[in-house]
Design a protein around this motif. Structure first.
Motif, PDB file in Angstrom:
ATOM      1  N   UNK A  16       0.677  -1.196  -0.072  1.00 44.69           N
ATOM      2  CA  UNK A  16       0.017  -0.069  -0.078  1.00 44.69           C
ATOM      3  C   UNK A  16       0.759   1.173  -0.088  1.00 44.69           C
ATOM      4  N   UNK A  17       0.573   2.112  -0.760  1.00 45.09           N
ATOM      5  CA  UNK A  17       0.931   3.483  -0.791  1.00 45.09           C
ATOM      6  C   UNK A  17       0.174   4.699  -0.780  1.00 45.09           C
ATOM      7  N   UNK A  18       0.804   5.797  -0.512  1.00 44.04           N
ATOM      8  CA  UNK A  18       0.065   7.038  -0.437  1.00 44.04           C
ATOM      9  C   UNK A  18       0.852   7.941  -1.414  1.00 44.04           C
ATOM     10  N   UNK A  19       0.146   8.634  -2.410  1.00 41.99           N
ATOM     11  CA  UNK A  19       0.953   9.697  -3.157  1.00 41.99           C
ATOM     12  C   UNK A  19       0.485  11.156  -2.921  1.00 41.99           C
ATOM     13  N   UNK A  83       1.074   0.581 -11.747  1.00 39.43           N
ATOM     14  CA  UNK A  83      -0.137   0.760 -10.848  1.00 39.43           C
ATOM     15  C   UNK A  83      -0.369   2.100 -11.152  1.00 39.43           C
ATOM     16  N   UNK A  84      -1.854   2.257 -10.881  1.00 40.47           N
ATOM     17  CA  UNK A  84      -2.508   3.611 -11.490  1.00 40.47           C
ATOM     18  C   UNK A  84      -2.763   4.247 -10.056  1.00 40.47           C
ATOM     19  N   UNK A  85      -2.812   5.550  -9.842  1.00 38.94           N
ATOM     20  CA  UNK A  85      -3.533   6.351  -8.776  1.00 38.94           C
ATOM     21  C   UNK A  85      -4.920   5.778  -8.666  1.00 38.94           C
ATOM     22  N   UNK A  86      -5.491   5.523  -7.235  1.00 42.99           N
ATOM     23  CA  UNK A  86      -6.719   5.334  -6.988  1.00 42.99           C
ATOM     24  C   UNK A  86      -7.570   6.418  -6.511  1.00 42.99           C
ATOM     25  N   UNK A 102      -3.608  10.435  -2.836  1.00 46.74           N
ATOM     26  CA  UNK A 102      -4.325   9.386  -3.349  1.00 46.74           C
ATOM     27  C   UNK A 102      -3.594   8.014  -2.744  1.00 46.74           C
ATOM     28  N   UNK A 103      -4.714   6.887  -2.888  1.00 51.95           N
ATOM     29  CA  UNK A 103      -4.001   5.775  -2.639  1.00 51.95           C
ATOM     30  C   UNK A 103      -3.567   4.927  -3.757  1.00 51.95           C
ATOM     31  N   UNK A 104      -2.715   4.223  -3.592  1.00 50.38           N
ATOM     32  CA  UNK A 104      -2.028   3.380  -4.492  1.00 50.38           C
ATOM     33  C   UNK A 104      -1.634   1.998  -4.164  1.00 50.38           C
TER      34      UNK A 104
END
Length: 860
Positions: A16-19, A83-86, A102-104
């Motif tokens: 899990x990531x945060x942009x 992987x694309x921004x969610x 944004x979640x990713x």
């Protein structure tokens, strides 16, 4: 660090990531009012920039992680799937103004190792500002941070993928093998190929000379010499733009918008954006409107009394109703000019006259400002009498001062000149050599009449400094260049002699104002730092420890320097309009650069060179001040020592031996390029240090940080507090000292104030000057000060974070000590007759015109 990672991830595990992003319009100065309104009302700023949040639910921005521990078949880090921004994260307390998160989720397993970098692609037509990527729950790593702070354009404009690295720190030899190629390729992108016109989205750092200050196509009067690349006019290098040459001079570059690497543009919601745009607005909107008033005789161009000068901040100037409506609607301008519905132009009250309206006229304040004013780094101890010149006698003749010992001893309190020199009690503010070569040309203008000045001062028993004599010099009349004529003016308190003395001091300050603005301020901070910025970005990876050390001290400098070349130091710019030197102003700074020495910019070396301190191993910092109550030096030495201690602690973390420094190929390439390209006109000077030992590296980095932070603060943020009252810091001189038997002399006898006002900066130029220096003396709302970082995750090395906290704690202690010194009545130079405490080197500040605070960088 990355060892033993096999099996840490389950195959197919999601990371899990945060942009965090900022949309372009948040930073678009042309729509600043609507943006501020949107921030205030909580509107989702990111949405409208990208045609709604739903654009991200498609495939607008992709990210691919790169392994730092697992190579592919070519030895480079394995690249994960796109992987694309969610969805947008609606509430995140750590977000700054204008930011959206944004979640990713990434498909990443144990066979791919630990991420160390990522590739990002933007498929939209609009660019955005990428703030950061954060990855959660990485085994054996926990949270991983990628601090980006970069503009990302549509991927089609880039020849190479945009890549960002995690906040780990490596010297080149310790870089994980899978990241080596990515590290090297990113530096190649930043270096460019040295050709072509740079485009908006480019990120290329390269060198050029100052060939864009004039406009030869506009006529001979608009041509200016190229600075840099010659022995005649040497200069530090600036960022290359690749613009086309002018038609009349192939060596000069066409004027217009100045390219700087995209990430050097203000990439944050910073009131410096407003302030620098405010300078442009003053230039393009306000000044033409103001000038039209003078041209149409709506207002006289002369002040009639000292009271009228004070009225600029106490009552204001009534202007025609529509004049101030022509100013850009930026709120910052309305705040600066204190405009109201009745079109009254009113400036802030300068610190100098908040307590006393006349103390600026005293000899004590005149001397005090040489050690605690806006230009406290020029005065030096007099070691020989009469004062000598370093000008070439075959070109200029004998330029030795013509002052006599008898003239000085009148006010030397019963001691001789020889004794005063022996006791280290005589000092000189010497502006003779820098101005004498230019005086003939400067004085050809009907509106300028200037001298080259020497001022001798004496250290009194109470620790204050008083002037003893002022020498006003001119080249010999006629065509002959050899030698000079001079008059020596002595202090006086009564009659016409007191007016002459006041005028002599004004001529000294006009010299000093020009020297300050062109040399102490522009050349010795703004201009000399830019080559270091260029060389650092070209040669030191963002992973490099020295890059991480120096990067905060480069923030916004290329941007503000580019603005200066457009509106401040360019042909017919603010400097030429308001500062002694006119069209020759920046050329004067080139002459000074011939004698610039990098190692002397370190404060202890500077003080020793000027004779203001002597080496003393038993004293703090290894030197003893000759003037104990020298506010700039006392406060500055504490700041310098704190900087050097921090740099020593930090550098020691990454270089255990001198040999490690010598073997760091990025570091060696960096320093070689600083010397041979960035400061190439001085590359053969023997004083350049090497970068072969830890001590050399520590000293050089400390000097860079000192120049960009404390030195700039000392010569910048006092501009309006001291110079906002133009009587105290005039910038132009229009008449020589009147001679008996002339109408000017008779006027001086009858109306001393009028004689003074007709000699110094006239009203229009004063308004221009005040408009600019009030902007330049302000702090931004999100300024980052010495001992602070704009992102707590700037490094993953806890040792470095701990050392930095120690630095911040030391600066807080220094701030307390400075405030205590300012309350000590025995330290008369701390406040002086004007009751103006020396606060400019207090490390922190609030927003606005505060007369304190040391920003990390030259950001305004």
């Amino acid at each position: 660090m990355y060892g033993g990672v096999k099996g840490l991830f389950n195959r197919g595990q999601k990371v899990q990531g945060t942009v965090v992003l900022m949309r372009k319009n948040v930073l678009d100065i042309n729509s600043i009012t609507s943006v501020r309104r949107a921030i205030g009302t909580g509107i989702d700023l990111i949405g409208s920039a990208f045609d709604g949040v739903t654009s991200f639910l498609g495939r607008s921005v992709s990210i691919q992680l790169i392994s730092a521990t697992k190579p592919d078949g070519n030895g480079n880090g394995i690249v994960g799937k796109k992987t694309y921004l969610e969805g947008i994260i609606r509430s995140k307390p750590t977000l700054g103004a204008g930011q959206s998160a944004f979640n990713i989720h990434f498909e990443w397993d144990g066979e791919m190792g630990i991420p160390g970098a990522f590739i990002i692609k933007n498929y939209m037509q609009v660019e955005f500002f990428l703030v950061s990527l954060t990855l959660e729950d990485i085994p054996n790593q926990g949270t991983m941070h990628f601090v980006c702070n970069s503009w990302v354009y549509n991927s089609n404009v880039y020849k190479h993928d945009r890549i960002f690295f995690a906040t780990q720190t490596y010297v080149p030899s310790e870089t994980p093998g899978p990241l080596v190629k990515y590290r090297e390729e990113e530096l190649q992108v930043l270096r460019g190929n040295g050709t072509g016109k740079r485009r908006e989205w480019d990120r290329v750092y390269d060198y050029d000379v100052y060939n864009d200050l004039g406009n030869p196509d506009g006529g001979e009067n608009y041509a200016r010499p190229v600075l840099g690349g010659s022995d005649t006019n040497p200069y530090p290098r600036r960022g290359r733009t690749g613009r086309e040459p002018t038609k009349k001079d192939s060596k000069s570059e066409k004027l217009g918008e100045v390219y700087i690497p995209r990430d050097e543009n203000f990439g944050h919601l910073k009131s410096s954006d407003f302030l620098t745009y405010g300078i442009k607005s003053v230039s393009r909107n306000f000044l033409p409107a103001l000038k039209s008033l003078f041209d149409l005789n709506f207002t006289p161009n002369e002040f009639d009394s000292f009271e009228e000068v004070r009225s600029l901040c106490e009552g204001g100037i009534k202007l025609p109703t529509d004049t101030l409506s022509k100013i850009s609607p930026l709120p910052v301008l309305k705040e600066i000019f204190r405009t109201d519905g009745e079109s009254v132009l009113k400036f802030s009250v300068p610190e100098l006259i908040k307590v006393s309206k006349s103390a600026w006229m005293t000899d004590e304040e005149f001397g005090r400002e040489m050690i605690a004013g806006v230009n406290p780094c020029v005065i030096r101890r007099l070691k020989e009498f009469p004062p000598q010149s370093k000008l070439d006698p075959t070109v200029y003749g004998d330029q030795t001062s013509k002052m006599t010992k008898e003239q000085l001893e009148i006010n030397l309190e019963s001691i001789t000149v020889n004794k005063a020199i022996e006791d280290k009690r005589l000092f000189i503010l010497d502006h003779h050599d820098i101005f004498m070569p230019f005086l003939r040309r400067i004085n050809e203008s009907k509106s300028t009449k200037a001298y080259a000045t020497r001022t001798i001062l004496f250290l009194k028993d109470d620790g204050t400094i008083k002037p003893l004599a002022i020498e006003l010099s001119l080249p010999h009349a006629g065509q002959q260049n050899l030698g000079f004529d001079s008059k020596v003016i002595l202090p006086a308190n009564e009659g016409v002699e007191s007016t002459i003395w006041l005028l002599a001091k004004a001529h000294v300050i006009v010299n000093d104002s020009c020297y300050h603005q062109l040399i102490s301020h522009w050349l010795n901070t703004h201009a000399v730092i830019e080559p270091f910025i260029i060389a650092t970005n070209r040669n030191l990876s963002v992973l490099h420890p020295i890059y991480k050390l120096l990067f905060p001290h480069y923030r916004d400098t290329m941007n503000i320097n580019a603005l200066a070349r457009q509106t401040l130091i360019n042909v017919d710019g603010f400097i030429e309009k308001t500062i002694l030197g006119g069209k020759y102003a920046v050329e004067i700074s080139s002459a000074a650069y011939k004698n610039w020495v990098f190692t002397d910019q370190a404060l202890p070396a500077d003080l020793i060179k000027r004779g203001m301190a002597i080496k003393d191993s038993s004293s703090p910092y290894g030197l003893r001040l000759v003037v104990e109550d020298y506010p700039y030096a006392v406060d500055g030495l504490e700041i310098w020592n704190a900087i050097k201690t921090w740099v020593h602690d930090y550098v020691s973390l990454y270089y255990a031996t001198d040999d490690a420094v010598k073997k760091d190929h990025e570091l060696q390439a960096w320093w070689k390029e600083v010397v041979e390209k960035g400061h190439g006109d001085l590359k053969d000077k023997p004083w350049w240090p090497k970068a072969h030992t830890r001590e050399e590296l520590i000293q050089s980095c400390s000097t860079i940080i000192w120049i960009a932070s404390a030195l700039h603060a000392a010569v910048n943020f006092g501009q309006y507090p001291y110079g906002g009252f133009i009587l105290n810091r005039p910038t132009l001189s229009r008449r020589f000292i009147p001679e008996p038997g002339t109408s000017e002399y008779d006027e001086m006898v009858k109306n001393p104030q009028k004689a003074y006002l007709r000699t110094i900066t006239p009203k229009y130029q004063a308004l221009v000057d005040l408009s600019v220096i009030e902007i330049l003396s302000r702090h931004a709302s999100d300024e980052v000060y010495l001992g602070q970082r704009d992102n707590p995750n700037w490094t993953s090395d806890q040792r470095a974070i701990d050392a930095f906290k120690k630095f911040g704690k030391r600066l807080a202690e220094i701030e307390t000590k400075i405030s205590e010194r300012n309350r000590d009545p025995n330290l008369r130079n701390r406040t002086g007759p004007v009751q103006m405490p020396y606060t400019v080197l207090l490390p922190t500040s609030e927003t606005g015109l505060t007369f304190r605070g040391i920003p990390n960088s030259i950001s305004i």
